[in-house]
Structures are given as C-alpha cells and as structure tokens.
Design an enzyme around this catalytic site. Structure first.
Site, PDB file in Angstrom:
ATOM      1  N   CYS A  28      -9.787   2.405  -4.508  1.00 36.04           N
ATOM      2  CA  CYS A  28     -10.601   1.695  -3.508  1.00 36.04           C
ATOM      3  C   CYS A  28     -11.360   2.694  -2.625  1.00 36.04           C
ATOM      4  O   CYS A  28     -10.747   3.448  -1.867  1.00 36.04           O
ATOM      5  CB  CYS A  28      -9.660   0.819  -2.678  1.00 36.04           C
ATOM      6  SG  CYS A  28     -10.336   0.211  -1.131  1.00 36.04           S
ATOM      7  N   CYS A  31     -10.818   2.294   1.117  1.00 35.59           N
ATOM      8  CA  CYS A  31      -9.465   2.758   1.458  1.00 35.59           C
ATOM      9  C   CYS A  31      -9.458   4.273   1.665  1.00 35.59           C
ATOM     10  O   CYS A  31      -8.815   4.785   2.588  1.00 35.59           O
ATOM     11  CB  CYS A  31      -8.464   2.401   0.358  1.00 35.59           C
ATOM     12  SG  CYS A  31      -8.268   0.640   0.073  1.00 35.59           S
TER      13      CYS A  31
END
Length: 101
Positions: A28, A31
């Site tokens: 991600c 993230c």
C-alpha cells in the site's frame, strides 16, 4: 510494536492507556507514506503504536471493520475512541492523539 493476532492486540490495549493501531499492508503506497508520520507520533506523544499487517491478520482487520488501508484505530483506556481511514497529515493525527492523552 508489531501485532500478530487478536490476543496480542487485546493484551496491548489492556496494558497501555493510549494505543494507536495502524492497520497497513506492505503493498500500500499511502501506508508507506504514512509510516514516518506514525513513527513520529509514537516518538513524540504518549500513544503506543501497534502495527498490524492486514495480509497476515485478515481476521483481525475484519473484526475492526477495516475496508481500506491505511486505517488507524485509537484505543483510549481499552475502548475504541477514534477511527481514521486513509492518509493523514501529522498535525491531524497528532491532534486526535493528544485529544485523548
């Protein structure tokens, strides 16, 4: 602190007054961008940060209703107090944590 499973998260939430659970995935992009912000929050506030990889903890992510990553869940005195989904800037995240400190 990396969390693996419901028992570890429960123990962490019980042990510390303020826990910021960071549900993330290695693949991600947001993230990865959020990681240094979360590390700063861990270093500069009273919150204990728990990192939870949703790929290895799918059941735990489902239990907390994680539908997108990153998802940040703040526990205050063992109770779920806040939920933030998506990229957060440091000022916003700091203000949420400090409101419960």
């Amino acid at each position: 602190m990396y969390i693996n499973g419901d028992a570890e998260l429960s123990d962490t939430v019980a042990e510390y007054d303020l826990v910021l659970a960071n549900f993330y995935a290695d693949w991600c992009g947001p993230c990865q961008m959020l990681a240094p912000v979360v590390e700063t929050i861990a270093a500069e506030t009273s919150a204990t940060v728990a990192k939870i990889d949703i790929d290895t903890n799918q059941q735990l992510a489902a239990e907390y209703g994680v539908r997108g990553v990153p998802t940040l869940v703040l526990f205050d005195d063992g109770q779920l107090a806040e939920r933030l989904v998506g990229m957060q800037d440091e000022a916003k995240l700091r203000s949420v944590v400090e409101a419960h400190a």
